[in-house]
Motif scaffolding. Sequence first.
Motif, short mmCIF file in Angstrom:
data_model
loop_
_atom_site.label_atom_id
_atom_site.label_comp_id
_atom_site.label_asym_id
_atom_site.label_seq_id
_atom_site.Cartn_x
_atom_site.Cartn_y
_atom_site.Cartn_z
N GLU A 2 0.85 -1.32 -0.23
CA GLU A 2 -0.01 0.16 -0.05
C GLU A 2 1.01 1.08 0.06
O GLU A 2 0.48 2.32 -0.58
CB GLU A 2 -0.92 -0.16 1.21
CG GLU A 2 -2.16 -0.95 1.07
CD GLU A 2 -1.81 -2.50 1.58
OE1 GLU A 2 -0.68 -2.51 2.05
OE2 GLU A 2 -2.27 -3.41 1.24
N ARG A 5 1.96 2.08 -3.33
CA ARG A 5 0.88 2.79 -4.29
C ARG A 5 0.69 4.40 -3.93
O ARG A 5 0.56 5.23 -4.71
CB ARG A 5 -0.62 2.32 -3.98
CG ARG A 5 -0.50 0.79 -4.62
CD ARG A 5 -1.73 0.21 -4.64
NE ARG A 5 -1.42 -1.39 -4.79
CZ ARG A 5 -1.56 -2.08 -3.72
NH1 ARG A 5 -1.87 -1.77 -2.63
NH2 ARG A 5 -1.47 -3.48 -3.96
N ILE A 48 -16.18 -7.07 -1.15
CA ILE A 48 -16.00 -6.79 -2.55
C ILE A 48 -17.12 -6.83 -3.47
O ILE A 48 -17.33 -6.01 -4.22
CB ILE A 48 -14.66 -7.94 -2.97
CG1 ILE A 48 -13.52 -7.48 -2.47
CG2 ILE A 48 -14.65 -7.60 -4.48
CD1 ILE A 48 -12.39 -8.30 -2.57
N THR A 51 -18.98 -3.68 -4.21
CA THR A 51 -18.60 -2.60 -4.43
C THR A 51 -18.77 -2.61 -6.08
O THR A 51 -18.80 -1.63 -6.69
CB THR A 51 -16.78 -2.56 -4.75
OG1 THR A 51 -16.36 -3.81 -5.40
CG2 THR A 51 -16.38 -2.73 -3.27
N LEU A 55 -18.98 1.08 -7.96
CA LEU A 55 -17.88 1.36 -8.79
C LEU A 55 -18.40 1.88 -10.23
O LEU A 55 -17.66 2.52 -10.77
CB LEU A 55 -16.91 0.18 -8.68
CG LEU A 55 -15.76 0.04 -9.48
CD1 LEU A 55 -14.83 1.19 -9.13
CD2 LEU A 55 -14.87 -1.06 -9.41
N LEU A 59 -17.16 5.12 -12.09
CA LEU A 59 -16.51 5.11 -13.55
C LEU A 59 -17.45 5.67 -14.62
O LEU A 59 -16.97 6.30 -15.43
CB LEU A 59 -16.58 3.38 -13.91
CG LEU A 59 -15.28 2.78 -13.19
CD1 LEU A 59 -15.41 1.19 -13.49
CD2 LEU A 59 -13.81 3.22 -13.24
N ILE A 67 -6.75 3.25 -14.95
CA ILE A 67 -7.15 2.51 -13.75
C ILE A 67 -6.11 1.74 -13.26
O ILE A 67 -5.53 0.82 -14.16
CB ILE A 67 -8.37 1.86 -13.80
CG1 ILE A 67 -9.43 2.61 -14.36
CG2 ILE A 67 -8.64 1.31 -12.59
CD1 ILE A 67 -10.69 1.94 -14.67
N LEU A 68 -5.58 1.76 -11.75
CA LEU A 68 -4.51 0.97 -11.35
C LEU A 68 -5.57 0.07 -10.33
O LEU A 68 -5.90 0.68 -9.11
CB LEU A 68 -3.31 1.60 -10.81
CG LEU A 68 -2.58 0.73 -9.95
CD1 LEU A 68 -1.94 -0.27 -10.84
CD2 LEU A 68 -1.60 1.76 -9.21
N VAL A 69 -5.58 -1.12 -10.42
CA VAL A 69 -6.32 -1.92 -9.30
C VAL A 69 -5.30 -2.72 -8.68
O VAL A 69 -4.42 -3.29 -8.89
CB VAL A 69 -7.42 -3.05 -10.18
CG1 VAL A 69 -8.05 -3.81 -9.33
CG2 VAL A 69 -8.06 -2.15 -11.40
N ALA A 70 -5.74 -2.75 -7.01
CA ALA A 70 -5.00 -3.50 -6.34
C ALA A 70 -6.11 -4.10 -5.31
O ALA A 70 -6.85 -3.50 -4.78
CB ALA A 70 -3.98 -2.74 -5.61
N MET A 71 -5.64 -5.32 -4.57
CA MET A 71 -6.42 -5.91 -3.86
C MET A 71 -5.70 -6.01 -2.62
O MET A 71 -4.62 -6.32 -2.45
CB MET A 71 -7.15 -6.96 -4.17
CG MET A 71 -8.23 -6.79 -5.20
SD MET A 71 -9.02 -8.16 -6.11
CE MET A 71 -9.77 -8.86 -4.78
#
Length: 71
Positions: A2, A5, A48, A51, A55, A59, A67-71
């Motif tokens: 994190e 990021r 999740i 969302t 989301l 958008l 978009i940069l996606v992270a979980m």
Amino acid sequence: MERVRILLAESFINAGFEIDFVLMGADGELLSDIPSAARIVDLKAARIRSTLWPLVKYLIHERPAAILVAM
């Protein structure tokens, strides 16, 4: 991960980009480390799967260029 990021976001902000952190929930120990120039979008989702529609609305409304996606 994190923190990486957050550093990446700082670099993008310094390069002149607008940054949104889209979060399931706007809480956690690193929330205060997010740059003040970044916008925090709280989806207020407990899971999740909760969302998806918030989301999609984000958008459609914001239409981000990337978009940069992270979980």
